[in-house]
Write a protein that holds these residues in place. Sequence first.
Motif, PDB file in Angstrom:
ATOM      1  N   HIS A   7      15.236   8.865  -6.101  1.00  0.00           N
ATOM      2  CA  HIS A   7      14.060   8.012  -6.194  1.00  0.00           C
ATOM      3  C   HIS A   7      13.065   8.600  -7.200  1.00  0.00           C
ATOM      4  CE1 HIS A   7      15.782   6.893  -2.294  1.00  0.00           C
ATOM      5  NE2 HIS A   7      15.203   5.720  -2.472  1.00  0.00           N
ATOM      6  N   ILE A   8      12.545   7.743  -8.053  1.00  0.00           N
ATOM      7  CA  ILE A   8      11.614   8.168  -9.090  1.00  0.00           C
ATOM      8  C   ILE A   8      10.323   8.691  -8.479  1.00  0.00           C
ATOM      9  CG2 ILE A   8      10.192   7.384 -11.028  1.00  0.00           C
ATOM     10  CD1 ILE A   8      12.350   5.234 -11.563  1.00  0.00           C
ATOM     11  N   ARG A   9       9.867   9.822  -8.988  1.00  0.00           N
ATOM     12  CA  ARG A   9       8.529  10.329  -8.710  1.00  0.00           C
ATOM     13  C   ARG A   9       7.808  10.483 -10.052  1.00  0.00           C
ATOM     14  NH1 ARG A   9       9.801   8.609  -4.561  1.00  0.00           N
ATOM     15  NH2 ARG A   9      10.155   9.721  -2.583  1.00  0.00           N
ATOM     16  N   HIS A  50      12.176   2.820  -1.608  1.00  0.00           N
ATOM     17  CA  HIS A  50      11.787   3.413  -0.324  1.00  0.00           C
ATOM     18  C   HIS A  50      10.401   4.040  -0.460  1.00  0.00           C
ATOM     19  CE1 HIS A  50      16.208   3.220   0.201  1.00  0.00           C
ATOM     20  NE2 HIS A  50      15.902   3.031   1.472  1.00  0.00           N
ATOM     21  N   CYS A  51       9.522   3.713   0.463  1.00  0.00           N
ATOM     22  CA  CYS A  51       8.148   4.221   0.442  1.00  0.00           C
ATOM     23  C   CYS A  51       8.142   5.743   0.357  1.00  0.00           C
ATOM     24  CB  CYS A  51       7.418   3.764   1.702  1.00  0.00           C
ATOM     25  SG  CYS A  51       5.753   4.435   1.883  1.00  0.00           S
ATOM     26  N   GLN A  52       7.362   6.282  -0.552  1.00  0.00           N
ATOM     27  CA  GLN A  52       7.322   7.738  -0.718  1.00  0.00           C
ATOM     28  C   GLN A  52       6.582   8.435   0.417  1.00  0.00           C
ATOM     29  OE1 GLN A  52       4.658   9.507  -3.728  1.00  0.00           O
ATOM     30  NE2 GLN A  52       4.117   7.425  -4.331  1.00  0.00           N
ATOM     31  N   GLU A  53       5.875   7.675   1.257  1.00  0.00           N
ATOM     32  CA  GLU A  53       5.159   8.272   2.373  1.00  0.00           C
ATOM     33  C   GLU A  53       6.003   8.271   3.651  1.00  0.00           C
ATOM     34  OE1 GLU A  53       1.989  10.129   4.381  1.00  0.00           O
ATOM     35  OE2 GLU A  53       2.301   9.795   2.238  1.00  0.00           O
ATOM     36  N   CYS A  54       6.496   7.084   4.050  1.00  0.00           N
ATOM     37  CA  CYS A  54       7.216   6.978   5.326  1.00  0.00           C
ATOM     38  C   CYS A  54       8.721   6.858   5.159  1.00  0.00           C
ATOM     39  CB  CYS A  54       6.685   5.790   6.130  1.00  0.00           C
ATOM     40  SG  CYS A  54       7.110   4.174   5.437  1.00  0.00           S
ATOM     41  N   GLY A  55       9.185   6.583   3.937  1.00  0.00           N
ATOM     42  CA  GLY A  55      10.616   6.500   3.678  1.00  0.00           C
ATOM     43  C   GLY A  55      11.252   5.162   3.988  1.00  0.00           C
ATOM     44  N   SER A  61       6.949  -2.251  -4.317  1.00  0.00           N
ATOM     45  CA  SER A  61       6.205  -0.998  -4.310  1.00  0.00           C
ATOM     46  C   SER A  61       4.719  -1.291  -4.523  1.00  0.00           C
ATOM     47  CB  SER A  61       6.715  -0.076  -5.428  1.00  0.00           C
ATOM     48  OG  SER A  61       5.882   1.052  -5.568  1.00  0.00           O
ATOM     49  N   TYR A  62       3.874  -0.766  -3.619  1.00  0.00           N
ATOM     50  CA  TYR A  62       2.426  -0.962  -3.728  1.00  0.00           C
ATOM     51  C   TYR A  62       1.763   0.362  -4.099  1.00  0.00           C
ATOM     52  CZ  TYR A  62       3.329  -5.311  -1.181  1.00  0.00           C
ATOM     53  OH  TYR A  62       3.811  -6.541  -0.789  1.00  0.00           O
ATOM     54  N   SER A  63       0.719   0.266  -4.916  1.00  0.00           N
ATOM     55  CA  SER A  63      -0.049   1.459  -5.309  1.00  0.00           C
ATOM     56  C   SER A  63       0.858   2.575  -5.814  1.00  0.00           C
ATOM     57  CB  SER A  63      -0.906   1.967  -4.143  1.00  0.00           C
ATOM     58  OG  SER A  63      -1.862   1.005  -3.772  1.00  0.00           O
ATOM     59  N   GLN A  64       1.846   2.196  -6.606  1.00  0.00           N
ATOM     60  CA  GLN A  64       2.755   3.149  -7.247  1.00  0.00           C
ATOM     61  C   GLN A  64       3.544   3.982  -6.233  1.00  0.00           C
ATOM     62  OE1 GLN A  64      -0.022   5.218  -9.795  1.00  0.00           O
ATOM     63  NE2 GLN A  64       0.294   3.771 -11.468  1.00  0.00           N
ATOM     64  N   GLY A  65       4.323   3.257  -5.396  1.00  0.00           N
ATOM     65  CA  GLY A  65       5.291   3.969  -4.585  1.00  0.00           C
ATOM     66  C   GLY A  65       5.189   3.867  -3.087  1.00  0.00           C
ATOM     67  N   PHE A  66       4.348   2.967  -2.563  1.00  0.00           N
ATOM     68  CA  PHE A  66       4.164   2.876  -1.124  1.00  0.00           C
ATOM     69  C   PHE A  66       4.563   1.497  -0.597  1.00  0.00           C
ATOM     70  CE2 PHE A  66       1.171   5.933  -2.847  1.00  0.00           C
ATOM     71  CZ  PHE A  66       1.374   7.035  -2.034  1.00  0.00           C
ATOM     72  N   CYS A  67       4.924   1.455   0.687  1.00  0.00           N
ATOM     73  CA  CYS A  67       5.128   0.170   1.341  1.00  0.00           C
ATOM     74  C   CYS A  67       3.755  -0.412   1.666  1.00  0.00           C
ATOM     75  CB  CYS A  67       5.964   0.337   2.607  1.00  0.00           C
ATOM     76  SG  CYS A  67       5.174   1.311   3.909  1.00  0.00           S
ATOM     77  N   TYR A  68       3.720  -1.676   2.054  1.00  0.00           N
ATOM     78  CA  TYR A  68       2.431  -2.321   2.305  1.00  0.00           C
ATOM     79  C   TYR A  68       1.651  -1.669   3.450  1.00  0.00           C
ATOM     80  CZ  TYR A  68      -1.111  -5.870   3.017  1.00  0.00           C
ATOM     81  OH  TYR A  68      -2.321  -6.512   3.163  1.00  0.00           O
ATOM     82  N   THR A 266       7.537   4.301  -9.365  1.00  0.00           N
ATOM     83  CA  THR A 266       7.667   5.344  -8.350  1.00  0.00           C
ATOM     84  C   THR A 266       8.298   4.767  -7.084  1.00  0.00           C
ATOM     85  OG1 THR A 266       5.696   6.480  -9.181  1.00  0.00           O
ATOM     86  CG2 THR A 266       6.403   7.023  -6.956  1.00  0.00           C
ATOM     87  N   SER A 267       9.240   5.492  -6.527  1.00  0.00           N
ATOM     88  CA  SER A 267       9.973   5.138  -5.294  1.00  0.00           C
ATOM     89  C   SER A 267      11.173   4.224  -5.537  1.00  0.00           C
ATOM     90  CB  SER A 267       9.054   4.503  -4.238  1.00  0.00           C
ATOM     91  OG  SER A 267       8.090   5.455  -3.806  1.00  0.00           O
TER      92      SER A 267
END
Length: 274
Positions: A7-9, A50-55, A61-68, A266-267
């Motif tokens: 997954h891209i970071r 996949h959300c970079q916070e919770c997976g 992708s919201y706010s560059q790599g997060f789920c809603y 990202t993600s």
Amino acid sequence: MAQLSGHIRKMTSSLENGQVSYQLPLDDQQLDLMPLIGQKLILKHTGHIHCQECGKKTKKSYSQGFCYPCMTKLAKCDMCIMKPETCHFEKGTCREPQWGEENCFVPHYVYLANTTAIKVGITRHTQIPTRWIDQGANQALPLFKVSSRLQSGLVEIALAEFISDKTNWRNMLKGKAQPIDLQQKAKELIPQIEAKLAELQLQFGEDAIEKLDADVIDIDYPVTQYPTKITSLNFDKTPELGGVLLGIKGQYLYFDTGVINMRKFTSYEICAEF
């Protein structure tokens, strides 16, 4: 042909003797991009995000790599990160007070940068020189050190009455910025906000804002050929993209087929072939 998947970071960078080097993190692996400049690099999006916070898997992708859900609850995704002057910590409404204390109530810097024109910006002390590199700046000059993110935003707003606080990303991608005498610009700008600085020091304390006597930082990027026309590449429209890697600047990869903002994706799970 070698492959690396993950997954891209956000691309990581380092600055040594004015030259930037880049790596592309794919999960816990690092793809060294420097040896690949001038070579063929193909990036294939698997269709998974996949959300970079919770997976958790997310369609977007919201706010560059997060789920809603994470985007709506994480302090790092709140509007005050983009607009520090809207900080609402003192109201007791910070999404994550501990995160705010650890990331917002730490030294921040207000700086001038030259991307294609002069601009003002802010960054945490831990993000120097990363922030300037991410913006594609060819020169940067720290002006003030302040005690919190809110204070940096208020100083930035004062300076933004006289110069831009935005980067023209298309112009930035088309070439190296012409040198600007940032020291001279600082001498012209700072007297224009002295009254505002005095007001902020009265509000936050004499030691809250420190005027710096710093040197200009010069930054050069590994780009072999700049495009005359910007063609944007997008994994959502073209799952397989790439070509000959012509260089890297900011968070952009330059291919002979176009440019792509890797941070935007990202993600996204990809397979890199090189």
